[in-house]
Design an enzyme around this catalytic site. Structure first.
Site, mmCIF file in Angstrom:
data_model
loop_
_atom_site.group_PDB
_atom_site.id
_atom_site.type_symbol
_atom_site.label_atom_id
_atom_site.label_comp_id
_atom_site.label_asym_id
_atom_site.label_seq_id
_atom_site.Cartn_x
_atom_site.Cartn_y
_atom_site.Cartn_z
ATOM 1 N N SER A 1 17.446 15.300 -24.910
ATOM 2 C CA SER A 1 18.644 14.300 -25.062
ATOM 3 C C SER A 1 19.233 14.388 -27.109
ATOM 4 O O SER A 1 19.225 14.055 -27.492
ATOM 5 C CB SER A 1 17.917 13.126 -25.572
ATOM 6 N N LYS B 1 22.954 0.981 -28.230
ATOM 7 C CA LYS B 1 22.253 0.142 -29.252
ATOM 8 C C LYS B 1 21.865 1.831 -29.700
ATOM 9 O O LYS B 1 21.690 1.402 -31.128
ATOM 10 C CB LYS B 1 20.429 0.506 -28.452
ATOM 11 N N HIS C 1 8.693 7.980 -21.974
ATOM 12 C CA HIS C 1 9.532 6.446 -22.687
ATOM 13 C C HIS C 1 9.268 5.149 -22.697
ATOM 14 O O HIS C 1 7.632 5.181 -23.089
ATOM 15 C CB HIS C 1 10.747 6.659 -21.636
ATOM 16 N N GLN D 1 14.204 11.854 -30.876
ATOM 17 C CA GLN D 1 14.250 11.030 -31.743
ATOM 18 C C GLN D 1 13.360 11.016 -33.007
ATOM 19 O O GLN D 1 13.128 10.941 -34.545
ATOM 20 C CB GLN D 1 13.635 9.955 -31.313
ATOM 21 N N SER E 1 10.599 14.423 -27.650
ATOM 22 C CA SER E 1 11.645 13.205 -28.036
ATOM 23 C C SER E 1 12.742 13.471 -28.992
ATOM 24 O O SER E 1 12.086 14.590 -29.589
ATOM 25 C CB SER E 1 10.996 11.210 -28.943
ATOM 26 N N LYS F 1 15.735 -6.449 -23.866
ATOM 27 C CA LYS F 1 15.439 -5.541 -24.677
ATOM 28 C C LYS F 1 17.183 -4.391 -25.300
ATOM 29 O O LYS F 1 17.345 -4.136 -26.514
ATOM 30 C CB LYS F 1 14.964 -3.816 -24.146
ATOM 31 N N GLU G 1 17.792 9.244 -20.246
ATOM 32 C CA GLU G 1 18.102 7.968 -19.864
ATOM 33 C C GLU G 1 18.927 6.691 -19.032
ATOM 34 O O GLU G 1 18.718 6.066 -18.536
ATOM 35 C CB GLU G 1 18.677 6.783 -21.131
HETATM 36 O O1 LIG Z 1 17.776 8.702 -30.651
HETATM 37 C C1 LIG Z 1 18.398 7.029 -29.590
HETATM 38 O O2 LIG Z 1 18.416 6.752 -30.063
HETATM 39 C C2 LIG Z 1 17.696 7.558 -28.357
HETATM 40 C C3 LIG Z 1 17.336 8.703 -27.778
HETATM 41 C C4 LIG Z 1 16.916 9.002 -26.229
HETATM 42 O O3 LIG Z 1 15.644 9.764 -26.992
HETATM 43 P P1 LIG Z 1 14.087 10.951 -26.560
HETATM 44 O O4 LIG Z 1 14.670 12.341 -26.929
HETATM 45 O O5 LIG Z 1 13.063 9.943 -26.857
HETATM 46 O O6 LIG Z 1 14.701 10.862 -24.467
HETATM 47 C C5 LIG Z 1 17.379 8.276 -25.758
HETATM 48 O O7 LIG Z 1 16.803 8.753 -24.612
HETATM 49 C C6 LIG Z 1 16.613 6.607 -25.505
HETATM 50 O O8 LIG Z 1 17.455 5.772 -25.476
HETATM 51 C C7 LIG Z 1 17.753 6.734 -26.981
HETATM 52 C C1 LIG Z 2 13.994 5.474 -23.553
HETATM 53 C C2 LIG Z 2 15.205 4.872 -24.207
HETATM 54 O O1 LIG Z 2 15.279 3.832 -25.575
HETATM 55 P P1 LIG Z 2 13.756 3.911 -26.959
HETATM 56 O O2 LIG Z 2 15.546 3.892 -27.782
HETATM 57 O O3 LIG Z 2 13.135 3.026 -26.834
HETATM 58 O O4 LIG Z 2 13.108 5.470 -26.353
HETATM 59 C C3 LIG Z 2 16.040 4.213 -22.867
HETATM 60 O O5 LIG Z 2 16.865 3.150 -23.938
HETATM 61 O O6 LIG Z 2 15.812 4.103 -22.311
#
Ligand SMILES: O=C(O)C1=C[C@@H](OP(=O)(O)O)[C@@H](O)[C@H](O)C1
Ligand SMILES: C=C(OP(=O)(O)O)C(=O)O
Length: 422
Positions: free
Chosen positions: A193, A24, A335, A166, A164, A405, A308
């Site tokens: 992360s 993903k 999350h 992200q 996060s 998902k 995750e």
């Molecule tokens: O950048 C990404 O692809 C992700 C970053 C992480 O998020 P967080 O930093 O919010 O935990 C992870 O948990 C999520 O499943 C995917």
């Molecule tokens: C935190 C997760 O997803 P998302 O990319 O929606 O943050 C996950 O897949 O565990």
């Protein structure tokens, strides 16, 4: 009506080879980079699941062509980004945090919304940062509107990314197209992360972008061209973990083919985690093979970098020979659902003794008995219920379909894994 899925009990030690679909995190980064690139890209073996279809849909709504190519590949043709558009984020963190910076580069009004639970997920930091970098945005959470002018100044911005990773990845991915690029400085508790930010940096560099991440908590992306991608997406190592956990929980053996020798995926950490839980773990050219022990060893572990994986690890810890402690994961409260509360509630409903700490869980194994396992619209809660059901008769997972998902056919893959094991 919520779909009820009686989780199958493992007939014996699980023995299977389980091919796992694409990552993903890599697929959605590749889609964004391809949408912003200077020429058309090819993504081979991308993940085709709800989160990645939502990402493709979001980019298409901005004018990008994302078309089916041979053997499930995606051909992405960039165009001038334009609204008006409506972006459905579903419950995908990657869509709600990676697409607003892309929308800020488009012209016109772009409206974002998503699932009810998505409106609760932290997002304001990204929108505030974009405003500081020159964007015109109404709102601080879903739903919100971006009023694009076709360009964004960019520059330096200080954010608190402790909720996060992200937030950082989203700004970096679009930054080569900002007039001044970006300097993102993090101030606050440690960013979770981090491997996911390393993945962002390494994919940007592979596309020819100049990124400087030498200083801790500071990322500099120079403005410039993004080269077209021609990539094969690795299997999703986090999605592999419920299947590997099946081997660990039942004393069986499961192989996931195509496990990369080198990767930025956080899921790779499962090799060490399963080792600590007492499993034998071997990576060969055939893939990653896990053989479970007679009894799982309890674990005390910081999962801050690999949050995750928590639902999988918690399910195994609930089946282990003693008390386990999972630390460093306060951010899981933001999350798909509050995962700490969800794991505590559901494990305790089956007879477990789980407590929340400020930053994690204490899991005291108890004899568990069957009952309904609520998924909270969280794909990893649903797969955690499936793992427990292998050993605990009568576990019924509510809304197993939520696994779509990130895994297109989890129930089918689970059944196929168990078929050969009887
Ligand atoms: O950048 C990404 O692809 C992700 C970053 C992480 O998020 P967080 O930093 O919010 O935990 C992870 O948990 C999520 O499943 C995917
Ligand atoms: C935190 C997760 O997803 P998302 O990319 O929606 O943050 C996950 O897949 O565990």
């Amino acid at each position: 009506m919520t779909q009820l899925w009686p989780a199958p009990v493992a007939p014996a030690a699980v023995r299977a080879t389980v091919p796992v679909p694409g990552s993903k995190s890599i697929t959605n980064r590749a889609l964004v980079l391809a949408a912003l690139a200077e020429s058309p890209s090819t993504l081979r073996a991308p993940l085709r699941s709800r989160d990645t279809e939502l990402m493709a849909g979001a980019l298409r709504s901005l004018g990008v062509e994302v078309q089916d190519g041979p053997e499930g590949s995606w051909q992405v043709t960039p165009t001038a980004l334009r609204g008006p558009a409506e972006v459905d984020c579903g419950l995908a963190g990657t869509v709600m945090r990676f697409v607003p910076p892309v929308a800020a580069l488009a012209s016109g009004r772009i409206t974002f919304d998503g699932d009810p639970q998505a409106r609760q997920r932290p997002l304001g930091t990204v929108l505030d940062a974009l405003r500081e970098l020159g964007a015109d945005i109404d709102g601080n959470a879903l739903p919100f509107d971006v009023h694009g002018t076709g360009k964004l100044a960019g520059g330096a911005v200080t954010i608190d990314a402790s909720a996060s990773s992200q937030f950082v990845s989203g700004l970096l991915l679009s930054a080569p197209r900002f007039e001044q690029g970006v300097v993102v400085l993090h101030e606050g508790s440690p960013v979770p992360s981090l491997p996911h930010i390393e993945m962002t940096v390494s994919m940007l560099r592979a596309a020819g972008v100049d990124v400087d991440d030498q200083e801790p908590n500071t990322w500099r992306v120079a403005p410039g061209k993004i080269h077209a991608l021609n990539v094969e997406i690795e299997p999703d190592l986090s999605n592999a973990t419920p299947f590997l956990a099946a081997a660990a929980a039942t004393g069986g053996t499961v192989t996931v083919p195509g496990w990369p020798a080198q990767t930025t995926q956080a899921g790779d950490a499962i090799r060490h985690i399963l080792g600590q839980l007492g499993a034998q773990v071997q990576r060969t050219t055939a893939g990653l093979t896990v053989t479970g022990p007679e009894e799982l060893t309890p674990i005390d572990i910081d999962l801050h970098d690999v949050g995750e994986l928590t639902p999988t690890v918690a399910a195994l810890a609930a089946l282990a020979a003693g008390r386990s402690r999972l630390r460093g994961i306060a951010h899981l409260r933001g999350h798909e659902t509050d995962r700490l509360a969800a794991l505590q509630n559901e494990l305790n409903k089956l007879g477990g003794a789980v407590e929340q700490t400020p930053d994690g869980l204490l899991i005291e194994p108890r004899p568990l008995s069957g009952g309904n396992w609520h998924s909270y619209a969280d794909h990893r809660m649903a797969t955690a219920g499936a793992i427990l059901g292998l050993k605990v008769p009568g576990v019924v997972v509510e809304d197993i379909a939520t696994t779509a998902k990130t895994i297109p056919d989890f129930p089918g893959m689970w059944a196929a894994m168990l078929e050969g094991s009887a």
